[in-house]
Design an enzyme around this catalytic site. Sequence first.
Site, PDB file in Angstrom:
ATOM      1  N   GLY A  15      32.801 -33.485 -82.829  1.00 30.57           N
ATOM      2  CA  GLY A  15      31.833 -34.550 -83.152  1.00 30.57           C
ATOM      3  C   GLY A  15      31.163 -35.072 -81.884  1.00 30.57           C
ATOM      4  O   GLY A  15      31.824 -35.237 -80.860  1.00 30.57           O
ATOM      5  N   ARG A  25      25.608 -34.716 -67.304  1.00 26.74           N
ATOM      6  CA  ARG A  25      24.822 -34.981 -66.088  1.00 26.74           C
ATOM      7  C   ARG A  25      25.727 -35.011 -64.845  1.00 26.74           C
ATOM      8  O   ARG A  25      25.410 -34.423 -63.808  1.00 26.74           O
ATOM      9  CB  ARG A  25      24.104 -36.330 -66.269  1.00 26.74           C
ATOM     10  CG  ARG A  25      23.391 -36.854 -65.039  1.00 26.74           C
ATOM     11  CD  ARG A  25      22.733 -38.175 -65.412  1.00 26.74           C
ATOM     12  NE  ARG A  25      22.099 -38.817 -64.289  1.00 26.74           N
ATOM     13  CZ  ARG A  25      22.700 -39.680 -63.471  1.00 26.74           C
ATOM     14  NH1 ARG A  25      23.981 -39.986 -63.660  1.00 26.74           N
ATOM     15  NH2 ARG A  25      22.043 -40.228 -62.482  1.00 26.74           N
ATOM     16  N   ALA A  26      26.867 -35.670 -64.996  1.00 24.73           N
ATOM     17  CA  ALA A  26      27.785 -35.795 -63.859  1.00 24.73           C
ATOM     18  C   ALA A  26      28.353 -34.432 -63.463  1.00 24.73           C
ATOM     19  O   ALA A  26      28.462 -34.118 -62.277  1.00 24.73           O
ATOM     20  CB  ALA A  26      28.915 -36.761 -64.207  1.00 24.73           C
ATOM     21  N   ARG A  76      31.593 -27.204 -84.589  1.00 20.18           N
ATOM     22  CA  ARG A  76      33.027 -26.915 -84.732  1.00 20.18           C
ATOM     23  C   ARG A  76      33.105 -25.433 -85.097  1.00 20.18           C
ATOM     24  O   ARG A  76      32.810 -25.075 -86.230  1.00 20.18           O
ATOM     25  CB  ARG A  76      33.644 -27.813 -85.811  1.00 20.18           C
ATOM     26  CG  ARG A  76      33.647 -29.285 -85.397  1.00 20.18           C
ATOM     27  CD  ARG A  76      34.361 -30.175 -86.409  1.00 20.18           C
ATOM     28  NE  ARG A  76      34.490 -31.528 -85.886  1.00 20.18           N
ATOM     29  CZ  ARG A  76      33.878 -32.599 -86.403  1.00 20.18           C
ATOM     30  NH1 ARG A  76      33.090 -32.473 -87.448  1.00 20.18           N
ATOM     31  NH2 ARG A  76      34.064 -33.795 -85.877  1.00 20.18           N
ATOM     32  N   ASP A 107      40.288 -33.662 -79.850  1.00 24.76           N
ATOM     33  CA  ASP A 107      41.534 -32.896 -79.919  1.00 24.76           C
ATOM     34  C   ASP A 107      41.334 -31.445 -80.344  1.00 24.76           C
ATOM     35  O   ASP A 107      41.944 -30.541 -79.783  1.00 24.76           O
ATOM     36  CB  ASP A 107      42.586 -33.616 -80.777  1.00 24.76           C
ATOM     37  CG  ASP A 107      42.094 -33.957 -82.164  1.00 24.76           C
ATOM     38  OD1 ASP A 107      40.903 -33.706 -82.465  1.00 24.76           O
ATOM     39  OD2 ASP A 107      42.900 -34.458 -82.956  1.00 24.76           O
ATOM     40  N   SER A 109      38.769 -29.560 -79.832  1.00 21.06           N
ATOM     41  CA  SER A 109      38.159 -28.843 -78.704  1.00 21.06           C
ATOM     42  C   SER A 109      39.210 -28.532 -77.645  1.00 21.06           C
ATOM     43  O   SER A 109      39.201 -27.461 -77.034  1.00 21.06           O
ATOM     44  CB  SER A 109      37.066 -29.695 -78.065  1.00 21.06           C
ATOM     45  OG  SER A 109      36.267 -30.274 -79.062  1.00 21.06           O
ATOM     46  N   THR A 130      35.213 -38.499 -77.548  1.00 17.76           N
ATOM     47  CA  THR A 130      35.379 -38.747 -78.988  1.00 17.76           C
ATOM     48  C   THR A 130      35.367 -40.248 -79.239  1.00 17.76           C
ATOM     49  O   THR A 130      35.925 -41.011 -78.440  1.00 17.76           O
ATOM     50  CB  THR A 130      36.695 -38.147 -79.541  1.00 17.76           C
ATOM     51  OG1 THR A 130      36.947 -38.705 -80.854  1.00 17.76           O
ATOM     52  CG2 THR A 130      37.904 -38.473 -78.677  1.00 17.76           C
ATOM     53  N   ILE A 131      34.757 -40.648 -80.350  1.00 17.95           N
ATOM     54  CA  ILE A 131      34.750 -42.083 -80.672  1.00 17.95           C
ATOM     55  C   ILE A 131      36.126 -42.541 -81.161  1.00 17.95           C
ATOM     56  O   ILE A 131      36.393 -43.736 -81.224  1.00 17.95           O
ATOM     57  CB  ILE A 131      33.679 -42.438 -81.731  1.00 17.95           C
ATOM     58  CG1 ILE A 131      33.967 -41.766 -83.078  1.00 17.95           C
ATOM     59  CG2 ILE A 131      32.283 -42.122 -81.222  1.00 17.95           C
ATOM     60  CD1 ILE A 131      33.152 -42.330 -84.242  1.00 17.95           C
ATOM     61  N   ASP A 132      37.007 -41.597 -81.496  1.00 20.20           N
ATOM     62  CA  ASP A 132      38.258 -41.970 -82.179  1.00 20.20           C
ATOM     63  C   ASP A 132      39.339 -42.521 -81.251  1.00 20.20           C
ATOM     64  O   ASP A 132      40.266 -43.169 -81.713  1.00 20.20           O
ATOM     65  CB  ASP A 132      38.842 -40.764 -82.929  1.00 20.20           C
ATOM     66  CG  ASP A 132      37.875 -40.197 -83.960  1.00 20.20           C
ATOM     67  OD1 ASP A 132      37.014 -40.957 -84.445  1.00 20.20           O
ATOM     68  OD2 ASP A 132      37.979 -39.000 -84.280  1.00 20.20           O
ATOM     69  N   ASP A 134      41.735 -40.945 -79.939  1.00 17.91           N
ATOM     70  CA  ASP A 134      43.023 -40.464 -80.459  1.00 17.91           C
ATOM     71  C   ASP A 134      43.650 -39.431 -79.524  1.00 17.91           C
ATOM     72  O   ASP A 134      44.223 -38.440 -79.970  1.00 17.91           O
ATOM     73  CB  ASP A 134      42.822 -39.863 -81.860  1.00 17.91           C
ATOM     74  CG  ASP A 134      41.772 -38.767 -81.878  1.00 17.91           C
ATOM     75  OD1 ASP A 134      41.062 -38.604 -80.867  1.00 17.91           O
ATOM     76  OD2 ASP A 134      41.672 -38.060 -82.898  1.00 17.91           O
ATOM     77  N   ARG A 176      38.943 -41.057 -87.940  1.00 13.96           N
ATOM     78  CA  ARG A 176      39.753 -39.965 -88.492  1.00 13.96           C
ATOM     79  C   ARG A 176      41.153 -40.488 -88.788  1.00 13.96           C
ATOM     80  O   ARG A 176      41.282 -41.446 -89.536  1.00 13.96           O
ATOM     81  CB  ARG A 176      39.783 -38.786 -87.524  1.00 13.96           C
ATOM     82  CG  ARG A 176      40.111 -37.470 -88.205  1.00 13.96           C
ATOM     83  CD  ARG A 176      40.178 -36.334 -87.229  1.00 13.96           C
ATOM     84  NE  ARG A 176      38.871 -36.030 -86.662  1.00 13.96           N
ATOM     85  CZ  ARG A 176      37.993 -35.191 -87.202  1.00 13.96           C
ATOM     86  NH1 ARG A 176      38.278 -34.589 -88.332  1.00 13.96           N
ATOM     87  NH2 ARG A 176      36.839 -34.958 -86.630  1.00 13.96           N
ATOM     88  N   ARG A 251      32.704 -56.945-102.093  1.00 13.91           N
ATOM     89  CA  ARG A 251      31.745 -55.865-101.823  1.00 13.91           C
ATOM     90  C   ARG A 251      32.352 -54.902-100.812  1.00 13.91           C
ATOM     91  O   ARG A 251      33.212 -55.265-100.013  1.00 13.91           O
ATOM     92  CB  ARG A 251      30.452 -56.409-101.216  1.00 13.91           C
ATOM     93  CG  ARG A 251      29.650 -57.306-102.151  1.00 13.91           C
ATOM     94  CD  ARG A 251      28.985 -56.484-103.268  1.00 13.91           C
ATOM     95  NE  ARG A 251      28.060 -57.311-104.026  1.00 13.91           N
ATOM     96  CZ  ARG A 251      28.392 -58.170-104.981  1.00 13.91           C
ATOM     97  NH1 ARG A 251      29.679 -58.359-105.279  1.00 13.91           N
ATOM     98  NH2 ARG A 251      27.473 -58.863-105.622  1.00 13.91           N
ATOM     99  N   ARG A 260      28.535 -43.095 -84.618  1.00 18.60           N
ATOM    100  CA  ARG A 260      28.570 -41.949 -83.688  1.00 18.60           C
ATOM    101  C   ARG A 260      27.358 -41.903 -82.757  1.00 18.60           C
ATOM    102  O   ARG A 260      27.425 -41.309 -81.681  1.00 18.60           O
ATOM    103  CB  ARG A 260      28.649 -40.652 -84.492  1.00 18.60           C
ATOM    104  CG  ARG A 260      30.016 -40.305 -84.970  1.00 18.60           C
ATOM    105  CD  ARG A 260      30.592 -39.101 -84.254  1.00 18.60           C
ATOM    106  NE  ARG A 260      29.930 -37.878 -84.581  1.00 18.60           N
ATOM    107  CZ  ARG A 260      30.254 -37.111 -85.617  1.00 18.60           C
ATOM    108  NH1 ARG A 260      31.251 -37.442 -86.413  1.00 18.60           N
ATOM    109  NH2 ARG A 260      29.615 -35.995 -85.843  1.00 18.60           N
TER     110      ARG A 260
HETATM  111  O1  F6P Z   1      35.910 -37.386 -84.692  1.00 16.61           O
HETATM  112  C1  F6P Z   1      34.783 -38.184 -84.837  1.00 16.61           C
HETATM  113  C2  F6P Z   1      34.504 -38.460 -86.288  1.00 16.61           C
HETATM  114  O2  F6P Z   1      33.343 -39.245 -86.373  1.00 16.61           O
HETATM  115  C3  F6P Z   1      35.648 -39.105 -87.063  1.00 16.61           C
HETATM  116  O3  F6P Z   1      35.769 -40.492 -86.803  1.00 16.61           O
HETATM  117  C4  F6P Z   1      35.281 -38.765 -88.473  1.00 16.61           C
HETATM  118  O4  F6P Z   1      36.416 -38.725 -89.303  1.00 16.61           O
HETATM  119  C5  F6P Z   1      34.676 -37.384 -88.332  1.00 16.61           C
HETATM  120  O5  F6P Z   1      34.277 -37.250 -86.987  1.00 16.61           O
HETATM  121  C6  F6P Z   1      33.508 -37.114 -89.231  1.00 16.61           C
HETATM  122  O6  F6P Z   1      33.135 -35.790 -89.056  1.00 16.61           O
HETATM  123  P1  F6P Z   1      31.760 -35.198 -89.591  1.00 16.61           P
HETATM  124  O7  F6P Z   1      30.654 -35.736 -88.755  1.00 16.61           O
HETATM  125  O8  F6P Z   1      31.927 -33.719 -89.440  1.00 16.61           O
HETATM  126  O9  F6P Z   1      31.621 -35.643 -91.015  1.00 16.61           O
END
Ligand code: F6P
Length: 327
Positions: A15, A25-26, A76, A107, A109, A130-132, A134, A176, A251, A260
Site C-alpha cells: 500500500g 528522493r533521499a 502487490r 510487512d 514487502s 506503511t500507515i499501519d 505494524d 489492517r 451513525r 492513505r
Molecule cells: O496497509 C495499508 C492499508 O491501507 C491497510 O490499513 C488496509 O487494511 C489496506 O492497506 C487496504 O488495502 P487496499 O488498498 O488494497 O484495499
Amino acid sequence: MAKKVTKIGVLTSGGDSPGMNAAIRAVVRTGIYYGLEVYGIMRGYQGMIDNDIVPMNSKSVANIIQRGGTILKTARSKEFLTPEGRKKAYDNLKAIGIDGLVIIGGDGSFRGADVFSREYDIPCIGLPGTIDKDIAGTDFTIGFDTAVNTAVEAIDKIRDTADSHDRLFVIEVMGRDAGYIALHSGIATGAEHILIPERKTDIEELIDSLQEKGRRNKLVNLVVVAEGDGFGGADEVAKIVKERIPASDTRVCILGHIQRGGMPTCFDRLIASRMGYSAVECLLEGRDNVMVGIVNNAMEYTLLEKAVKSKQTIGDEWLKIVKILAS
Ligand code: F6P
C-alpha cells in the site's frame, strides 16, 4: 568482506503511504552523492519481473518531497511469491548490474525482500513505509503520522455534527490488523471508546458504558474502531449499539482510503529523509537483509524477518489513559 555496491535500485511496494516520495528522493540523492548509479523500479517487485526499471538522477526526484503517493507506483506482486518470478527479477537486475536494493514498504514487502536476499547475492535494505505502524524495530513508520493527522481532522469534523445533533458516531479507521491509527487518533480527538485488535472487545462493557453516559446526559459519543478489531468493523458495532440502545441516534462513518493519501506531514518527510539516507549508507557499509528504523530518535537496524514477526505492542497504560480522559 562485502562487495562494494555500485548500482542500486529503489522500489515502493504494498500500500502507498505519504512520505514514500520523500524516501525515494533521499535514496536517489544520497546514492548520487556517493557516486552510485541509481535505478527506479516501477510497481514494486512486479517491475523487477517485467524489467520496468529506469535510471534516475537528481532531477527525477525534484519537486516530490511534498507529494503523497509514490512516483515509482506500487503493487502487490503475486508472481514474486514464486521462485520463478524471483529468478526473472534477479536476472533482470543482474543484466543491468544492480548490486543493492532499497525496498520501501510494509510487512508483505519485507517478507519478499527477506526471501530474495537469502536466495540471491543482492543485498536488500528495507524502509518501513506503511500507515499501519505494524512493524517492530522502529518507533514510527513512514506515513503513519500523516494518516493519523488525516483521521484526526476527519473525526474533529464528525464531532461538530455529533455535538449539534446529540449523536453517537462509530468511526472506522484503517490499520489492517493493528490498532495504532485508532489508538492515536482516538486519544487525540477525545473519543469515548477505542476498539483495537490488540485487546478483546467486550461489547457488554461498551454498551454499559454508553448507557451510563446516557444517564449522565453525556450525549456526544465518539467510538473509534480499528478495521481489524476482532468484534468486527464499525457497521457491526453500530448494529449492536442500535439494537441494545434504540434511543441512541447512531451513525457510522468509515474513513477508508482518504487516510492513505495526501501531503506528508513534516514528521513523515523528516523520518523518510533520514531513513532514505541511512539505507544507502547501510548498503555502502555492507549491511544486508535489515530494516532501517528510528528508535528513541536514533537509527536502528533490525533483521527484516524480525521486523515483520515481532510487531509493536500496545501497553495497558494507553488504554487506561483513554478510560480516564473520556469519563
Ligand atoms: O496497509 C495499508 C492499508 O491501507 C491497510 O490499513 C488496509 O487494511 C489496506 O492497506 C487496504 O488495502 P487496499 O488498498 O488494497 O484495499
